[in-house]
Enzyme design. Structure first.
Site, PDB file in Angstrom:
ATOM      1  N   CYS A 119       0.860  -1.349   0.140  1.00  0.00           N
ATOM      2  CA  CYS A 119      -0.017   0.092   0.118  1.00  0.00           C
ATOM      3  C   CYS A 119       0.709   1.341  -0.149  1.00  0.00           C
ATOM      4  CB  CYS A 119      -1.029  -0.060   1.363  1.00  0.00           C
ATOM      5  SG  CYS A 119      -2.189  -1.221   1.146  1.00  0.00           S
ATOM      6  N   HIS A 254      -3.035   7.500   2.376  1.00  0.00           N
ATOM      7  CA  HIS A 254      -3.539   6.121   1.941  1.00  0.00           C
ATOM      8  C   HIS A 254      -4.897   6.055   2.474  1.00  0.00           C
ATOM      9  CE1 HIS A 254      -3.708   2.026   1.127  1.00  0.00           C
ATOM     10  NE2 HIS A 254      -3.561   1.672   2.374  1.00  0.00           N
ATOM     11  N   ASN A 284     -10.093   0.078   0.280  1.00  0.00           N
ATOM     12  CA  ASN A 284      -8.522   0.264   0.255  1.00  0.00           C
ATOM     13  C   ASN A 284      -8.068  -0.297  -0.963  1.00  0.00           C
ATOM     14  OD1 ASN A 284      -5.984  -0.068   0.687  1.00  0.00           O
ATOM     15  ND2 ASN A 284      -5.787  -0.948   2.589  1.00  0.00           N
TER      16      ASN A 284
END
Ligand code: COA
Length: 327
Positions: A119, A254, A284
């Site tokens: 990520c 993020h 996500n």
């Protein structure tokens, strides 16, 4: 003693593409023991986009890249560096970047590679592209984050499958107009944290028969790491340039969990309206999450010339990283 002048580089254009299929929490609750109330209250997520077989990583990345090139007003021939940040490439080899290069019609002399920092991948790729541009060896870079997280999830595991989605985002980096430019970047990884967040199958490590091969996560530990790491790296980045959180006009973090974003706002002492979030609509999307959010923030008019923008991420590794950009 004077140091050699490094030309400034910045974001010249942004683009994104998400698969068309929207899957709401209520839809998920038909097949997994969960509810919209649980998912929304714990994560802020309402829905995510899930890719079909036709939505390859390459396909999503190319669409996002075309939009970023159009936004920058550049032809594909101007690009000489292409980095695709992904932990869900279409194939182990060749690199997704070479597949994207072919579809976009980028020149043969383009440096093309994939980068996996999970990520944090987009921030790692952003930093790498900036370094290569600053070296004088490249002029314009395409930096893409693209993920099909749906392919690495166990759709019976409610503790993970409700959190992720698919998508792609891209930026074009190139010579900056006067007064703007990338200000600083900082990356890191915490040794010995492999088991907090991993996909144990799909690589070259043999798995015992029947062993789980999908994404696994120790959610609470990752949550705590996320808040601490993003707070620390943000402060270190700002301090390295004599700046403070109050100087930041917009944080594009993020997009993993709205509670994490609220916690960072509190830790940094910034009002929540200085943060951009779209995790409610995408979940996500791993390496795609920051460029997807950055593109939406631009289109929503959240960024003005001269604004100080902070990109900050965390992910498997455990990795973390941030980038400061004078817009
Ligand atoms: N629906 C309903 N119940 C669920 C559920 C779901 N989708 N997922 C977990 N639960 C249950 C658990 O089984 C547990 O039940 P129990 O108390 O009976 O054992 C309960 O909810 C609480 O689980 P817990 O894991 O403690 O919840 P939490 O408040 O920590 O929230 C996360 C879980 C995953 C949302 C949170 O820890 C988180 O966001 N962590 C960070 C994850 C992340 O950002 N990952 C991406 C890294 S890039």
């Amino acid at each position: 003693m004077s140091s050699p002048t490094v030309p400034a580089f910045t974001v010249l254009g942004t683009g994104s593409r998400a698969p068309e299929r929207v899957v709401t929490n209520d839809e998920l609750a038909k097949t997994v023991d969960t509810s919209d109330e649980w998912i929304h209250s714990r994560t802020g997520i309402r829905e995510r986009r899930l890719a079909g077989d036709d939505d390859s990583i390459t396909h999503l990345a190319v669409a996002a890249a075309r939009a970023a090139l159009a936004d920058a007003g550049l032809e594909p021939a101007a690009i000489d560096l292409l980095i695709v940040a992904t932990c869900t490439p279409d194939l182990p080899m060749p690199a997704t970047a070479t597949l994207v290069q072919a579809e976009l019609g980028l020149p043969a002399a383009t440096t093309c590679f994939d980068l996996n920092a999970a990520c944090t991948g987009f921030v790692y790729a952003f930093d790498t592209a900036w370094a290569l541009l600053a070296s004088g060896r490249h002029r314009h870079a395409l930096v893409i984050g693209a993920e099909k997280m749906s392919t690495v999830l166990d759709w019976n595991d409610r503790t993970t499958c409700v959190l992720f989605g698919d998508g792609a985002g891209a930026v074009v980096l190139g010579p900056a107009p006067a007064g703007s430019g990338i200000v600083a970047t900082k990356l890191g990884a915490i040794p010995g944290t492999r088991d907090l967040l991993l996909i144990p199958g799909g690589g070259s490590t043999p798995l015992a028969p029947g062993a789980p091969r999908h994404l696994q996560m120790k959610g609470r530990e990752v949550f705590k790491f996320a808040v601490r790491a993003m707070d620390e790296v943000s402060r270190e980045l700002l301090a390295s340039r004599g700046l403070t959180p109050a100087d930041v006009a917009l944080v594009v973090p993020h997009q993993a969990n709205l509670r994490i974003i609220h916690a960072i706002a509190e830790y940094l002492g910034l009002p929540y309206d200085r943060f951009f979030a779209n995790v409610d609509r995408y979940g996500n999307t791993s390496a795609a999450s920051i460029p997807l959010a950055l593109d939406e923030a631009c289109r929503a008019g959240r960024l003005r010339r001269g604004d100080l923008v902070l990109l900050v991420a965390f992910g498997a590794g455990l990795t973390y990283g941030g980038a400061l950009v004078r817009w």
